[in-house]
Design a protein around this motif. Structure first.
Motif, PDB file in Angstrom:
ATOM      1  N   PHE A  67       0.876  -1.305  -0.200  1.00 24.67           N
ATOM      2  CA  PHE A  67       0.154  -0.136   0.122  1.00 24.67           C
ATOM      3  C   PHE A  67       0.906   1.120  -0.034  1.00 24.67           C
ATOM      4  CE2 PHE A  67      -2.435   3.055   2.500  1.00 24.67           C
ATOM      5  CZ  PHE A  67      -3.630   3.391   1.347  1.00 24.67           C
ATOM      6  N   ILE A  71       1.273   4.215  -3.125  1.00 30.30           N
ATOM      7  CA  ILE A  71       1.118   5.694  -2.938  1.00 30.30           C
ATOM      8  C   ILE A  71       2.070   6.411  -3.405  1.00 30.30           C
ATOM      9  CG2 ILE A  71       0.597   7.526  -0.985  1.00 30.30           C
ATOM     10  CD1 ILE A  71      -0.901   5.476   0.406  1.00 30.30           C
ATOM     11  N   TYR A  89      -6.541   8.449  -0.574  1.00 28.33           N
ATOM     12  CA  TYR A  89      -6.356   7.119   0.008  1.00 28.33           C
ATOM     13  C   TYR A  89      -6.552   7.038   1.485  1.00 28.33           C
ATOM     14  CZ  TYR A  89      -3.993   5.723  -4.206  1.00 28.33           C
ATOM     15  OH  TYR A  89      -3.626   5.519  -5.608  1.00 28.33           O
TER      16      TYR A  89
END
Length: 95
Positions: A67, A71, A89
């Motif tokens: 994750f 990003i 997000y």
């Protein structure tokens, strides 16, 4: 001891008062002894999550390596600013 000195209701009242005032965010924050960054964060979280976004975090959120890399790649590919990606997000902080 709470992390924030303001309750969610107080934060919402300050956001509402700021939006109805004709002051710049810098002047408003100085007048109310707040950090400009805090007010901006509160407004973004309120827009995204409603009143729940203004509540104090009770524990630190942990994110997977995948994750985090997603990003970082989005930022490096120019898909948005750090603050924009934070909001997109659902992160609570830009750090």
């Amino acid at each position: 001891m709470p992390r924030s000195r303001h309750t969610p209701a107080e934060k919402l009242a300050l956001i509402t008062y700021f939006q109805s005032s004709n002051l710049s965010i810098r002047a408003f924050s100085k007048q109310h002894e707040l950090n400009c960054y805090s007010i901006r964060q509160w407004m973004l979280r309120y827009q995204r999550d409603g009143i729940d976004g203004l509540a104090e975090a009770t524990k630190n959120q942990h994110y997977s390596q995948i994750f985090k890399q997603k990003i970082i790649r989005a930022y490096l590919n120019g898909e948005g600013t750090i603050q924009g990606l934070t909001n997109k997000y659902g992160l609570r902080s830009t750090s």
